[in-house]
Enzyme design. Sequence first.
Site, PDB file in Angstrom:
ATOM      1  CD  GLU C 154      -3.157  -1.145   2.002  1.00 28.83           C
ATOM      2  OE1 GLU C 154      -3.212  -0.256   2.859  1.00 28.83           O
ATOM      3  OE2 GLU C 154      -4.069  -1.989   1.852  1.00 28.83           O
ATOM      4  CD  GLU C 272      -3.579  -6.110   3.064  1.00 27.47           C
ATOM      5  OE1 GLU C 272      -4.487  -5.326   3.409  1.00 27.47           O
ATOM      6  OE2 GLU C 272      -2.404  -5.982   3.402  1.00 27.47           O
TER       7      GLU C 272
END
Lengths: 507, 507, 507, 507
Positions: C154, C272
């Site tokens: 991220e 995810e």
Amino acid sequence: MNDKIRTFTKPWALCVGSDRVSTMLRAEYWERFETLKAVMPVQYIRCHGLLCDELGVVRRRERNGADVILYNFTYLDQAFDAMRAHGVRPYVEWGFMPTDLASGDQTIFWWKGNVTPPKDWNEWANLVVALTQHWIDRYGAEEVRQWPFEVWNEPNLTNFWKDADQDAYFHMYEVTVTAIKSVDPLIKVGGPAICGGQDHWIDDFLAFVLKRRLPLDIFTRHLYTGEPPKKQTEDIFYQALAEPRKPIDELREVRARIDGNGFAAVPLHITEFNTSYNPVCPVHDTPYNAAYLASLLAEAGEHADLMSFWTFSDLFEEQDVPRALFHGGFGMIGRHGILKPTYHAFAFFSRMGSEIVHQDERCLATRRADGVICAVAWNPCREVGASDDRRVASVSIPWKGSSALALRVRVNETLGNPWEAWRAMGRPLNPSPAQIEFLKIAAAPGAEQAVIEPENGTLALRVTLERNEITLIELTPFKDESAGYPGLEDSLIDGYADEPVRRPSFL
Amino acid sequence: MNDKIRTFTKPWALCVGSDRVSTMLRAEYWERFETLKAVMPVQYIRCHGLLCDELGVVRRRERNGADVILYNFTYLDQAFDAMRAHGVRPYVEWGFMPTDLASGDQTIFWWKGNVTPPKDWNEWANLVVALTQHWIDRYGAEEVRQWPFEVWNEPNLTNFWKDADQDAYFHMYEVTVTAIKSVDPLIKVGGPAICGGQDHWIDDFLAFVLKRRLPLDIFTRHLYTGEPPKKQTEDIFYQALAEPRKPIDELREVRARIDGNGFAAVPLHITEFNTSYNPVCPVHDTPYNAAYLASLLAEAGEHADLMSFWTFSDLFEEQDVPRALFHGGFGMIGRHGILKPTYHAFAFFSRMGSEIVHQDERCLATRRADGVICAVAWNPCREVGASDDRRVASVSIPWKGSSALALRVRVNETLGNPWEAWRAMGRPLNPSPAQIEFLKIAAAPGAEQAVIEPENGTLALRVTLERNEITLIELTPFKDESAGYPGLEDSLIDGYADEPVRRPSFL
Amino acid sequence: MNDKIRTFTKPWALCVGSDRVSTMLRAEYWERFETLKAVMPVQYIRCHGLLCDELGVVRRRERNGADVILYNFTYLDQAFDAMRAHGVRPYVEWGFMPTDLASGDQTIFWWKGNVTPPKDWNEWANLVVALTQHWIDRYGAEEVRQWPFEVWNEPNLTNFWKDADQDAYFHMYEVTVTAIKSVDPLIKVGGPAICGGQDHWIDDFLAFVLKRRLPLDIFTRHLYTGEPPKKQTEDIFYQALAEPRKPIDELREVRARIDGNGFAAVPLHITEFNTSYNPVCPVHDTPYNAAYLASLLAEAGEHADLMSFWTFSDLFEEQDVPRALFHGGFGMIGRHGILKPTYHAFAFFSRMGSEIVHQDERCLATRRADGVICAVAWNPCREVGASDDRRVASVSIPWKGSSALALRVRVNETLGNPWEAWRAMGRPLNPSPAQIEFLKIAAAPGAEQAVIEPENGTLALRVTLERNEITLIELTPFKDESAGYPGLEDSLIDGYADEPVRRPSFL
Amino acid sequence: MNDKIRTFTKPWALCVGSDRVSTMLRAEYWERFETLKAVMPVQYIRCHGLLCDELGVVRRRERNGADVILYNFTYLDQAFDAMRAHGVRPYVEWGFMPTDLASGDQTIFWWKGNVTPPKDWNEWANLVVALTQHWIDRYGAEEVRQWPFEVWNEPNLTNFWKDADQDAYFHMYEVTVTAIKSVDPLIKVGGPAICGGQDHWIDDFLAFVLKRRLPLDIFTRHLYTGEPPKKQTEDIFYQALAEPRKPIDELREVRARIDGNGFAAVPLHITEFNTSYNPVCPVHDTPYNAAYLASLLAEAGEHADLMSFWTFSDLFEEQDVPRALFHGGFGMIGRHGILKPTYHAFAFFSRMGSEIVHQDERCLATRRADGVICAVAWNPCREVGASDDRRVASVSIPWKGSSALALRVRVNETLGNPWEAWRAMGRPLNPSPAQIEFLKIAAAPGAEQAVIEPENGTLALRVTLERNEITLIELTPFKDESAGYPGLEDSLIDGYADEPVRRPSFL
């Protein structure tokens, strides 16, 4: 040695030490522990680092504008449940200080245990009460009363207790023991958990306890035999050891000093012991370490009621994550479960019975309740090339009946010594699975046997010990059961025409 | 030996034999199997005694006045589910005859396998169909097609098939293969499962198959190397063994004979093999057995596609319940899980790679996909005191790069030989737990090592083998990782001032 | 929904997420993982927090006056060996930054992952090379080529990558992929591991990769469905969820965007996914969470190649040590191994076959290779008291043959919902063993059954779903085997004279 | 009921029965046993069929022309070692007769236990002496003295003892007890192991013991409640049961009769008990069986010192290999480990404390040492459709403090009743793995809960029991720990805006 002592006890089989409580959450921890339990009936694990931040026990938070202290027993319960599941009890060491309760920021070790007093003694007492009550709620008072409680760890060292402030520790003891007893007066509490070298603390602590009329159920102290280091880096610590009899003498003196203060009825617990006190000292990996410790295992029961070896495995992180398979760790059991010589020392002595039938400086023989004679002999050789490199142990054992079968298990420089094999392999830091498998084979002790004929009701054993050997011998009546297999005639086996049994006797 | 063969295969790693299927319900069975699987990637277990009465598969009953045949797969499912849970597949052997279907009452072994043809061939065919269909329903056709099916066991012996009646067996084959293929033609079926000594059955059977245009997916035969017994009682059978090369020659001849009948495309499965064919022959417990089998393990892949060692453990009851720890059982693994020398022979060869880099009569060396050189050398000594009691294996291995680390594991008369230790203990029939523990230590092989310098791109190994030794050597690049541990200075370790590494090289 | 899609795939069964790699050393980790593996054939675990300080991988030290970087793979090897032992492979996520290599001190989470770029890019590249090579040495190149590698986590969030600096991340990608491919060009590498909400990163990243002609084997992104929180404290995060179809649409758009940049051949991995992205969001513990996710599990395979649920268990410490049994953790499996409703959602869909026989918005039915019809229906109810609180699923299944046995397993607000039972118990933070035992009983799903008659080659199922129910139904041919037990007459059982079978059908 | 009895004891938790000793070699045996041990702290297993031929204990052979009797303890040791490993002790039942010692060929059961006296009483005595001595050698006298020994099994039945010859049995008792005591007089010996229906044997046996001045440490008898069968085939046995109070009365009468003979000091062991005495009686699989047994479990401790339920699992072969999952077997635990209702009856009562706080005909409540109130209520309904089909148990419990949390676990016709689910599935004889998994879900009991407010120091429970229900209720102080999680506001959870807790109370 006291000739009158004829009963053997095993205070060192009752308890073991390990890395801090948070490591009990690891799978490796319990694999190693089961390996230990298979040879030694351990009853307690000393719970070090009980209150470290990583377990999340205490958090100070602002909630709705107020300062709140939250307790969280999630991981403590998990660790204590694990002990229960593995059939062992906690020996509770109260410490170190949760950061959110601490008066300062001095910490010890890679894992940063805070070693300062509480900034608010009431907050500390509240924590002690809350946790003790929680344990009683969860496990029952009958159970918790079987857990020894110890207040702090080595307060006589500045590393472990800010300024080694004696008054502050005595106050810590008072606050803590009072808090515990307020929950259940039948819980056993001890201190002062000092290490050696400053035994005036014994007098001072006992005087304080007397003066303040405080309870003291157990006196606790540590015992290491390391002398000043020869060389010291962050990675390795080369430490010489005192004479093997030195720790025994020290034990006797400590006991006498406690007695002299009027506390003869209080049991003595050595809540840490080993040779070197440093976790990256290579001597821990050697057969010398095992042979060296044997005298202490043989005689400690004369002076101490409980001793906790520091530590049962090389899952240990005081000096960072272990960087190599062998790195001088405290453990009886090395990484990947490889058995170190010291493991066998404990295993051998754990097989002893309570009736002593022979005892000299380097050999102990006992009779067990099942009638088996169990003997251990050892030969620590500090000086290389000295005349004692090889030694003969001579033992006479009273023996009724006919011939005896002697089973012998040996550990020395070439048997049961995976450290030596690892060095010869080029010291692989992280050995491959195949190398680990090989090292496990190399770690196997030697197995030999003999049939011995008694003379005049006595078995005369003369056993040669190699350098740094520790050897176990068990004697049972020899019984030839060949007749139970009618028709045996070994010389008819293809390839085995010559001799019925080739295996040499160790005698 | 054929110089052109440079690829090593392991037909004997694919399948193992064991006592009859009902023993799969025992806890001991799977403990032993896991011990085997840890060193050999077995894919199949030959399912012997599939239809014995104790499994309750077939019952003829009167119900409401009618003669009814009931099938009961409760225990078969339990056994097959256990195989699945342990990651292994059945090699289905169809037999022996359920009592309620049998034409006679001739049985074999303590556990009484009925060896007579069915009294009604339709009833037999119905059973084959029902059970095959049940397996497809329960495990799926894709799965069942991976299970070899074999029709009966050693019909050329009167003990195993009434009168060794060839015509009756051929009919049995026809009925059975037809029944199986009627359920699913993709299931692989084989026969005639004969033992050695009557290889005219090969010609006869293949002629019959051709004549009747029957399917034959696999040719199966057994292979033992026992010669006439020297002495034989109900308890012990002393049997001499043929020369170690004899079984290899026999394999070649069998293959040639099958080819000669026009069946060159049909794989050859040796569904049983060992040295002696008798389960109370002490040679099975010896290092000689292991050293003897090595040649066969080294060369069998040139002739056979699958070989099933008879048997992997001493859980085996053909001659009554085993009466002693060592009793001459077929097993690689003895009672109480004690490893016999033959276990190590299979373990050593299982580590081999597929590329042969050296091969002589008593040594094989290969390169694995991971680059490791894996060598096994062996020294079977049938004659006691003969000049070959000790032998030097000389091997040259092509080697790029610098020095090599050689890890060696040894089994011979004094290493990895628990049988000898047991004999010296007076052959305890049922050893105590302490004796079993000692025998496990005595069963550990030896571990030795060396660092070898190549010359001219070649490693020259000269390895001394003791009597009946089988030895494994693995070679990898030697790498000294001491530098990864800055500050090392071994001579500072207390008690180790003299030499950095004491451990001797095996060279 | 696309009518043409008739094949069902399970990208979410390939991989799962968990807390950082150091938690793989915990016993709890693998207990939970085995619970998952029993119902879902997971192949990969995403290895998050690979390089965190507590694993000791990198240390900068002064040795003999020089600045030295030491690598230590002790714990990484232990974690990776554990994965191997449990039959699962790593999905390697490269990050976070070892403190001793970092350019800054910004960290994330309780466990303090450093999120700054390296201060020296060569040092980072060296680490990547060293670790990749170490894995190849230890596990073999064939094996490592099966491990997807992902660069960072991220980077489009300032919390996870300093300043969410895009250029810095692109450089990180370039340095890392180049280092990896220099060791073995066949290792698969992916990025940019962004979370949703800033999909311009997709275009930017792919443009960068094209421009620099860098390898990109896998495109990775995350997927959560949480909307802005209703309330947020350090302890609890109340987050609303988007419509259940939203994540499916998002998946389609991401895939299209990648394709639009010319990368249609590159697989899409969602490394995810979950509903809320917060680990203390109570919705994770509810049946609603399970019913909500069902649509995504049913349709994700149309757009993504691999999806990794975040996370499989509540062993998770981003927000401190979990403070209560239920605390809104991400896990399918709660503390003490208590199964949460979401676990069953994955278990149910894992039983699906690949041939779709029915699909609507809230029901999917497939045929498995073994012929079994496997259907899942779900009924997420966001609005309380709305008309959809109870819903009937109507499904028509083509069916040859006679009656069908339908086995149904149900999870809803009252079945398989331990969270509700825990709330009613007063939310014990650390339940007693007896309470845990009770909660495990309360966590059991419902089991119901029916025998259904087909009409005109079709089975018409009408199944009532309660609020937030997710239900599994498996259909096999009904077979009455009572005849296999001759003489059955249930009315003769003491106390059961009335009716042969009381159990009601769910229809 | 005697009002003065206020202490609850659990004689039925001390010992359990099982199939013959040879089944202890099975993996299934110990899997089931561990399932039992998880809920009941069993100390003994009654060792039935100790001397059957399949264990190979005794063999008569000709060796060198002489008649020799060989003993073989290989499998007995394996079975007894297994008991030790699983933490349970043998309750030794001496029998049946080894074929090679027997005077006749009468056998019982599929597994053919020989039930005739020895042909030579000395040979029998020799065997008893040899085996007893072997156990002392292997396990130690201290251990063996804790094993009750019982002479034979049900000699008052012609099936179990040839002609039910009383004189022959009395002689058997005398020879056996004398042989045992000759080895170690401290071993406890009992008899006559009769079944009910011929209690004049009690008087006769005790008179014989007195007259011959023989030791008698334990009086043993069996207890079944089956009445004449309604229908009987080889496969199924439909047997009515007596009133539930009948066995309690019978216990009292037996005790009184023993006392009346002057043996009041001798403990009474019921070495077998169950409802029907037949292993293919379907009532064993029902909830009625569990509810029926509850009264006996509640009151047996008033009369008996030990009771051994016959049997703990459906691994049982008296009537051939079990032919179906449910077949009316004795077991608490069915095939594949599926829990039958009776298992829960034992589990529930095992949780009881020793202090009785309420007792009526169908409910018992106790206080445990940990303060928990543990209650069990039951509702056996023999007559279908009778008014007692549903019943309310009313219990008043003294209660200090505020509200109580009541956790309830239920088993009845629809909860915890896998037999019913199996019937509805068409009674699959050998269910598939998926069916077994479903049945395990169907076998889960119900879990319900309530918070109860005390009035005037009393908790008034009114609990509705369904037909054939047995229910467990545990009461602890209710504690709302929500405050430990600051900021809780359930209505903010997506989908849960309405009510904080939905779960209904069972009250």
